[in-house]
Enzyme design. Structure first.
Site, PDB file in Angstrom:
ATOM      1  N   LYS A  67       0.865  -1.179   0.000  1.00  0.00           N
ATOM      2  CA  LYS A  67       0.000   0.000   0.000  1.00  0.00           C
ATOM      3  C   LYS A  67       0.896   1.221   0.000  1.00  0.00           C
ATOM      4  O   LYS A  67       1.807   1.330   0.823  1.00  0.00           O
ATOM      5  CB  LYS A  67      -0.914   0.026   1.218  1.00  0.00           C
ATOM      6  CG  LYS A  67      -1.894   1.202   1.194  1.00  0.00           C
ATOM      7  CD  LYS A  67      -2.782   1.235   2.421  1.00  0.00           C
ATOM      8  CE  LYS A  67      -2.044   1.811   3.611  1.00  0.00           C
ATOM      9  NZ  LYS A  67      -2.955   2.087   4.749  1.00  0.00           N
ATOM     10  N   ARG A 110     -10.216  -1.015   7.352  1.00  0.00           N
ATOM     11  CA  ARG A 110      -9.232  -1.933   7.940  1.00  0.00           C
ATOM     12  C   ARG A 110      -8.801  -1.448   9.320  1.00  0.00           C
ATOM     13  O   ARG A 110      -8.676  -2.229  10.256  1.00  0.00           O
ATOM     14  CB  ARG A 110      -8.029  -2.051   7.007  1.00  0.00           C
ATOM     15  CG  ARG A 110      -7.013  -3.116   7.395  1.00  0.00           C
ATOM     16  CD  ARG A 110      -5.974  -2.636   8.368  1.00  0.00           C
ATOM     17  NE  ARG A 110      -5.349  -1.403   7.957  1.00  0.00           N
ATOM     18  CZ  ARG A 110      -4.701  -0.589   8.775  1.00  0.00           C
ATOM     19  NH1 ARG A 110      -4.608  -0.868  10.059  1.00  0.00           N
ATOM     20  NH2 ARG A 110      -4.161   0.526   8.327  1.00  0.00           N
ATOM     21  N   GLN A 138     -11.679   9.113  10.352  1.00  0.00           N
ATOM     22  CA  GLN A 138     -11.548   7.749  10.854  1.00  0.00           C
ATOM     23  C   GLN A 138     -12.562   7.408  11.942  1.00  0.00           C
ATOM     24  O   GLN A 138     -12.911   6.239  12.134  1.00  0.00           O
ATOM     25  CB  GLN A 138     -10.128   7.521  11.378  1.00  0.00           C
ATOM     26  CG  GLN A 138      -9.868   6.163  12.016  1.00  0.00           C
ATOM     27  CD  GLN A 138     -10.148   4.968  11.139  1.00  0.00           C
ATOM     28  OE1 GLN A 138     -10.584   3.918  11.593  1.00  0.00           O
ATOM     29  NE2 GLN A 138      -9.889   5.125   9.841  1.00  0.00           N
ATOM     30  N   MET A 220      -5.843   4.188  18.656  1.00  0.00           N
ATOM     31  CA  MET A 220      -5.653   3.993  17.223  1.00  0.00           C
ATOM     32  C   MET A 220      -4.840   5.109  16.566  1.00  0.00           C
ATOM     33  O   MET A 220      -4.289   4.921  15.490  1.00  0.00           O
ATOM     34  CB  MET A 220      -7.007   3.862  16.527  1.00  0.00           C
ATOM     35  CG  MET A 220      -7.832   2.694  17.031  1.00  0.00           C
ATOM     36  SD  MET A 220      -6.944   1.131  17.049  1.00  0.00           S
ATOM     37  CE  MET A 220      -6.689   0.853  15.307  1.00  0.00           C
ATOM     38  N   GLY A 221      -4.783   6.280  17.190  1.00  0.00           N
ATOM     39  CA  GLY A 221      -4.022   7.366  16.593  1.00  0.00           C
ATOM     40  C   GLY A 221      -2.530   7.264  16.830  1.00  0.00           C
ATOM     41  O   GLY A 221      -1.732   7.912  16.153  1.00  0.00           O
ATOM     42  N   ASP A 223       0.127   5.664  16.025  1.00  0.00           N
ATOM     43  CA  ASP A 223       0.642   4.663  15.072  1.00  0.00           C
ATOM     44  C   ASP A 223       2.091   4.886  14.663  1.00  0.00           C
ATOM     45  O   ASP A 223       2.649   4.083  13.919  1.00  0.00           O
ATOM     46  CB  ASP A 223      -0.255   4.622  13.835  1.00  0.00           C
ATOM     47  CG  ASP A 223      -0.317   5.962  13.108  1.00  0.00           C
ATOM     48  OD1 ASP A 223       0.169   6.963  13.660  1.00  0.00           O
ATOM     49  OD2 ASP A 223      -0.854   5.995  11.999  1.00  0.00           O
ATOM     50  N   LYS A 227       3.692   9.923  18.781  1.00  0.00           N
ATOM     51  CA  LYS A 227       2.250  10.186  18.931  1.00  0.00           C
ATOM     52  C   LYS A 227       1.752   9.619  20.257  1.00  0.00           C
ATOM     53  O   LYS A 227       2.160   8.532  20.656  1.00  0.00           O
ATOM     54  CB  LYS A 227       1.477   9.557  17.767  1.00  0.00           C
ATOM     55  CG  LYS A 227       1.759  10.221  16.426  1.00  0.00           C
ATOM     56  CD  LYS A 227       0.848   9.646  15.359  1.00  0.00           C
ATOM     57  CE  LYS A 227       1.118  10.276  14.007  1.00  0.00           C
ATOM     58  NZ  LYS A 227       0.246   9.727  12.955  1.00  0.00           N
TER      59      LYS A 227
END
Length: 227
Positions: A67, A110, A138, A220-221, A223, A227
């Site tokens: 990707k 996903r 998101q 989830m942020g 990544d 962060k």
């Protein structure tokens, strides 16, 4: 070569489909059949963009692909989403390219699926209050994926942008859920059975003392480093 558009991807892959196949992929990784290769992530030096390439293979499928895409922060002014992604699949028997897939929707669903799988196995089965910190694009994927695995009835949310909170609220209302937008993160964390953070923040937004015992958190942020 097969070409799959954004419209085709949305029609072909549901949230439930994504949860099932991502869980299967995680299991393949745990058993040593699938692996990710080193990620490329670089500043473009143009349009303030960040570009990356993520690759991997699942020999049990078998599937091989990549990707490519990233974050273009000025896209909204052009009527486009800031995150842009495309997937290329290769025939694992020969290495020839076999499909080009527009992957903006698939990236979103996903990511929601990955969070939902953690929620499915780690949260309390009767969890009914979802808290979301960060209500950008998101957040809708996270909401729909969580609904697929838990009986959510009420959604608390916070975002630094009032406009984002209003837009997200429309999605919550369309799904028939109660909506409680908040002016601070503490109220979201304190009321949540499931807490999902969907923000690229470089500073802590949630304090341990705000979170009730038994609350499940999907960060989830967070990544990438910092962060």
């Amino acid at each position: 070569m097969l070409v799959i558009s954004e419209q085709d991807a949305r029609a072909l892959v549901s949230v439930e489909d994504a949860i099932a196949v991502v869980e299967k992929s995680f299991a393949a990784m745990a058993r040593g059949f699938a692996r990710n290769y080193p990620v490329v992530r670089e500043l473009v030096g143009y349009q303030d963009a960040v570009y990356g390439v993520k690759t991997g293979c699942d020999t049990s499928a078998p599937l091989l692909g990549l990707k490519a895409g990233g974050y273009w922060p000025h896209n909204l002014a052009k009527g486009l989403t800031n995150h842009q992604s495309s997937t290329v699949l290769f025939d694992p028997e020969t290495g020839r390219a076999s499909a080009l897939v527009s992957a903006n929707y698939l990236t979103g669903v996903r990511t929601g699926a990955a969070s939902a799988i953690a929620t499915k196995y780690l949260s309390r089965p009767d969890s009914s209050v979802l808290g979301i910190i960060g209500t950008g694009v998101q957040s809708a994927y996270q909401l729909r994926a969580t609904l697929a695995v838990r009986p959510v009835r009420t959604v608390y949310a916070w975002d630094p942008s009032p406009e984002n909170l209003v837009t997200f609220g429309r999605t919550v209302a369309e799904l028939g859920l109660a909506y409680a937008p908040q002016t601070d993160c503490q109220a979201v964390a304190a009321n949540a059975d499931i807490l999902i953070t969907v923000t690229p923040s470089q500073r802590a937004l949630v304090e341990k003392s705000w979170v009730r015992p038994g609350t499940h958190i999907s960060a989830m942020g967070a990544d990438t480093k910092g962060k």
